[in-house]
Structures are given as C-alpha cells and as structure tokens.
Design an enzyme around this catalytic site. Structure first.
Site, PDB file in Angstrom:
ATOM      1  N   TYR A  65       4.841   6.244  10.022  1.00 12.78           N
ATOM      2  CA  TYR A  65       3.938   5.137   9.700  1.00 12.78           C
ATOM      3  C   TYR A  65       4.671   4.020   8.947  1.00 12.78           C
ATOM      4  CZ  TYR A  65      -0.565   2.927   8.860  1.00 12.78           C
ATOM      5  OH  TYR A  65      -1.626   2.039   8.860  1.00 12.78           O
ATOM      6  N   LYS A  69       1.961  -0.654  15.332  1.00  8.43           N
ATOM      7  CA  LYS A  69       3.409  -0.743  15.584  1.00  8.43           C
ATOM      8  C   LYS A  69       3.822  -1.965  16.406  1.00  8.43           C
ATOM      9  CE  LYS A  69       4.748   2.867  13.409  1.00  8.43           C
ATOM     10  NZ  LYS A  69       4.965   2.464  12.027  1.00  8.43           N
ATOM     11  N   PRO A 128      -2.987   0.142  19.453  1.00 10.41           N
ATOM     12  CA  PRO A 128      -2.917  -0.379  18.076  1.00 10.41           C
ATOM     13  C   PRO A 128      -2.969   0.687  16.975  1.00 10.41           C
ATOM     14  CG  PRO A 128      -5.080  -0.799  19.026  1.00 10.41           C
ATOM     15  CD  PRO A 128      -4.237  -0.238  20.120  1.00 10.41           C
ATOM     16  N   TYR A 180      -8.548   5.616   8.512  1.00 15.19           N
ATOM     17  CA  TYR A 180      -8.695   5.944   9.940  1.00 15.19           C
ATOM     18  C   TYR A 180      -9.696   7.098  10.040  1.00 15.19           C
ATOM     19  CZ  TYR A 180      -4.322   3.358  10.855  1.00 15.19           C
ATOM     20  OH  TYR A 180      -3.350   2.390  10.975  1.00 15.19           O
ATOM     21  N   HIS A 195       0.859  -1.197   0.000  1.00 15.80           N
ATOM     22  CA  HIS A 195       0.000   0.000   0.000  1.00 15.80           C
ATOM     23  C   HIS A 195       0.891   1.242   0.000  1.00 15.80           C
ATOM     24  CE1 HIS A 195      -4.035  -1.744   1.639  1.00 15.80           C
ATOM     25  NE2 HIS A 195      -3.460  -2.558   0.777  1.00 15.80           N
TER      26      HIS A 195
HETATM   27  C1  PHB Z   1      -5.393  -4.287  11.490  1.00 17.02           C
HETATM   28  O1  PHB Z   1      -5.417  -4.560  10.285  1.00 17.02           O
HETATM   29  O2  PHB Z   1      -5.812  -5.080  12.342  1.00 17.02           O
HETATM   30  C2  PHB Z   1      -4.861  -2.952  11.905  1.00 17.02           C
HETATM   31  C3  PHB Z   1      -4.390  -2.085  10.939  1.00 17.02           C
HETATM   32  C4  PHB Z   1      -3.916  -0.847  11.312  1.00 17.02           C
HETATM   33  C5  PHB Z   1      -3.911  -0.495  12.634  1.00 17.02           C
HETATM   34  C6  PHB Z   1      -4.359  -1.373  13.613  1.00 17.02           C
HETATM   35  C7  PHB Z   1      -4.836  -2.617  13.249  1.00 17.02           C
HETATM   36  O3  PHB Z   1      -3.457   0.732  12.992  1.00 17.02           O
END
Ligand code: PHB
Ligand code: APR
Length: 392
Positions: free
Chosen positions: A383, A296, A292, A200, A72
């Site tokens: 990121y 990370k 989460p 997000y 990505h």
């Molecule tokens: C996930 O795919 O479970 C996931 C992806 C990004 C995050 C947290 C969890 O920041």
C-alpha cells in the site's frame, strides 16, 4: 519544430516527465488534445506513495503538497462489520500522503508555465511516424494548421485511449486484461471526512470506501452493478446506502451534504507488453490500467516516469542511449506487482456473485490476511509502495 523528447498527453505522466527533463536541460514539448481546464476537471484518486512524494520533491513541485497534504500512518478495513487497522507506519516504516491528483496536475501545470516550457493544448489528429527509426516525428493539427514535431524520442503519456499504444504494430505488442462485473459510484462533498484515516469496507450489500481530499472535503465510493446509471442515484440515496454499509458507530459520525460531483467508473486491469517499441516509450495509463482499489494509478505512472527520466539522463548526459533498452523490463516488474496487489484488494473487498465455495474462500482470505501480522505487513508494504529500482 524540433525537440529532443516529444511528450503526447498532459496528464500526470506527461507533465511530471516534462518537468523532470526540463530541470536537467533535456528539451521537450507536450502535445495535449484537451484544454488545461478540461484536464483539471477530471477527478481521480488522492493517495500518494512515499516514492511518488519523493519524485515530486525532486521535480521541484512539492511546495503546495507539503503545505496542504496530510500524512496518514494507517487505514482501516472492515469485513462484515469487524474493523482491522493496517498500521502502515508500524508495519512498513513509512506512511502515505493524502493529496488530490487534480492538485498534483495543477502544481505541475503551474511549474511548467513558470519555466516557459512548451505545452501545446487543444491539438487534433496526433499521429506518430517512423517510431522504429532514429528520426521519429509527430504530426498534429493546431488551429486548423497541420504541424510536424521532429524528435529523438516519443513519450506516449496519452492514457488508455490515446494514439501511442495503437502506433505499435499488432504483432509486436501483447495485451493482458481483466474486467470486473461492477463499477464504483463516487461522490465528492464539502463535509468533514467521517474519520481521519481512509476506510475500506466489504459489506454484504457491497464494497464501500471513505476517502478524503482535505479536512473539509470528503470522497466516498459505493460498489454498483455494471451498467448502473448515475441518474438513478440522488444524493439522499447515496448517503442512505453508504450508511447501510458502514458499521453503526461509523455511520453515526457521517456528515452528509450536497454532492459537488458524482460519477461511475468501471474497474479494469490491463497491461501492454513490452512498454516500448523503437524510440517510442509508453507511460502510465497508455501502458497499464489498475482498478482503483489501492489507489495505484498515479503512483504507477510516477514509477514509469522515474524509470524513463533516469534512462533518458543516461542517454543524453552520460551518452549511453543503449540504457533505454531496459525501460520496459524495469517498469513491468513493478507494474505487475501493482496489478497483483490491486487485483487482490479488489477480489477480497468486493461482493461477487460467488458460488458458496468461492464465497467461503473470500471470507477465509480476508480473515487470514487481516488476522496475521505477516500478511498485514505484506498489505502495508504494497500500500505504501514497493521500492523503486535503482537505475545505474
Ligand atoms: C480516492 O481518494 O479517490 C481514493 C482513495 C483510495 C483508493 C481509491 C480512491 O483506493
Ligand atoms: N492527443 C493528445 N493528447 C491525448 C490524446 C491525443 N490523441 N489522447 C489522449 N490524450 C491526453 C488526454 O487528454 C489526457 O490529458 O493524454 C492525457 C492522458 O492522461 P491520463 O489519462 O491522466 O493518463 P496518465 O497521465 O498516464 O495518468 C496516470 O493518473 O490521471 C490518472 O487515471 C490516471 O491513474 C492514472 C494516472
């Protein structure tokens, strides 16, 4: 039994360290409390930094990931309905790999089995002994029999609740901690992801995240109050609430379906310093926890593995055991940067019970950072993962 490195825990940290050591001829044994199936049943995040991807390649376990993972080049952040795309590739020059952590664990388990390296699952009462001496050992009970594993070094890869960190005298370790007044309710479904990239969302009703495991498997999350029970969330309620938090044009594309899994995880920041005592080294969740937001957890575990692996090579192959003294300071520099970034993302993207002034500050922080190329570059470089320190 005798080995060079006793590894406690067969999560991603223990398995990856074991695999790298095995490939350079450093003998190791993994002791794990659970069964392999239980370890594989845990659902965790699915975003790999480019440094983690490189380490998995170096460990010789990248084949399935290269085939099934997806690169990505960016992701989106919505604040109050307005989208900003973080162009990871354009701003930082690198991308991320979307590939489930459960798959990483499965690939590592397979590789270890193929190599015939020693893993002992379903062990009880793991105890660490003489960790400050040159002859540490680990005792455990397997099939009702007490066993002793003698070793040169112990790698504590046994997660937040494991015995390794607890074995360090209280006056030789300092703990730093932050809790958050909410959790994440996660749902996995075999539906097409709502968009190709992750999204997000900071919405007045709370945070949401649209993630994925593959082109046909989606992973979604909703911010829920602390103490919320998963039984209160039917699939229909989850999908309805997610639609509420998505912008109308995104909600219109959302494909719903029966959940494969639904669970609530608390959010927590934690660091133990130093990450070593005598001949015991802490890695991954045994030493630190991140919320989460930013995915990370596994990536930070991988950077601890990278550091210990290179330092153990120095100790065994270059006969410089004193190099291991640098382990904690090398790791903690990167750990705290990830703590900062995940705390920041959590602070900006969730809804808190803020007083009006703090609420305006949060809105301004979001507006400023998403509107500035310099600040977006800072988000992108964190990121995709800050560089791993060279160890020479
Ligand atoms: C996930 O795919 O479970 C996931 C992806 C990004 C995050 C947290 C969890 O920041
Ligand atoms: N004896 C032996 N093994 C133990 C013990 C014990 N007493 N206690 C815990 N373990 C095992 C757990 O069963 C688990 O399999 O240690 C392992 C720790 O694995 P994780 O919790 O996954 O921790 P880590 O490998 O550091 O993971 C780093 O990946 O799994 C994610 O959330 C985790 O993001 C973090 C990253």
């Amino acid at each position: 039994m005798k080995t060079q490195v006793a590894i406690i825990g067969a999560g991603p940290s223990g398995l990856l360290l074991g695999q790298l050591l095995h490939r350079c001829g450093i003998d190791n044994v993994i002791l794990e409390r659970r069964s392999p199936d239980y370890v594989l049943s845990r659902i965790r995040a699915g975003v790999l930094e480019h440094g983690t991807v490189a380490l998995l390649r170096e460990a010789g376990v990248a084949e399935h990931m290269e085939r099934e993972g997806h690169i990505h080049d960016g992701f989106s952040i919505f604040v109050n309905g307005e989208r900003t795309r973080i162009d990871l590739k354009g701003l930082s020059g690198t991308s991320i790999m979307v590939y489930g952590q459960t798959e990483v664990t499965r690939d590592l388990m397979k590789a270890r089995k193929t190599k015939g390296a020693s893993s002992i699952y379903e062990v009880d009462q793991v105890k660490l002994h003489d960790i400050a001496s040159d002859h540490p050992s680990v005792t455990y009970v397997k099939d009702g029999q007490q066993q002793t594993l003698e070793c040169d070094y112990i790698a504590g890869c046994d997660g937040f609740h494991g015995p390794s960190r607890q074995a360090i005298p209280r006056d030789r370790i300092r703990e730093f901690e932050r809790t958050y007044p909410f959790g994440w309710l996660g749902l996995m479904a075999d539906t097409h992801p709502v968009e190709h990239e992750l999204i997000y969302i900071n919405h007045p009703r709370g945070f949401a995240l649209c993630s994925q495991r593959s082109l046909t498997r989606s992973r979604y999350y909703l911010q829920v109050p602390q103490g919320e029970k998963v039984e209160n969330w039917s699939d229909d309620r989850f999908w309805d609430e997610l639609k509420n938090r998505l912008a109308p044009d995104v909600a219109a594309k959302l494909e719903t379906g029966p959940s494969l899994e639904k669970s609530i995880a608390p959010l927590h920041s934690f660091v133990a310093e130093p990450m070593q005592y005598g001949n015991l080294f802490l890695l991954g969740d045994a030493a630190h926890i991140v919320p989460p937001t930013g995915a990370k957890g596994l990536n930070l575990a991988a950077s601890d593995v990278y550091a210990l692996y290179h330092l153990l090579r120095k100790a065994y192959l270059d006969k410089q055991p004193e190099a291991l003294q640098r382990y904690s300071e090398i790791c903690l520099r990167r750990v705290w940067k990830a703590e900062r970034f995940t705390w920041w993302m959590t602070s900006v993207l969730h809804r808190f019970d803020h007083d009006p002034f703090s609420q305006r500050l949060q809105e301004t922080e979001a507006a400023y950072t998403l509107g500035s190329v310099a600040a977006r570059t800072c988000i992108a470089e964190n990121y995709v993962g800050l560089p791993l320190e060279r160890i020479d």
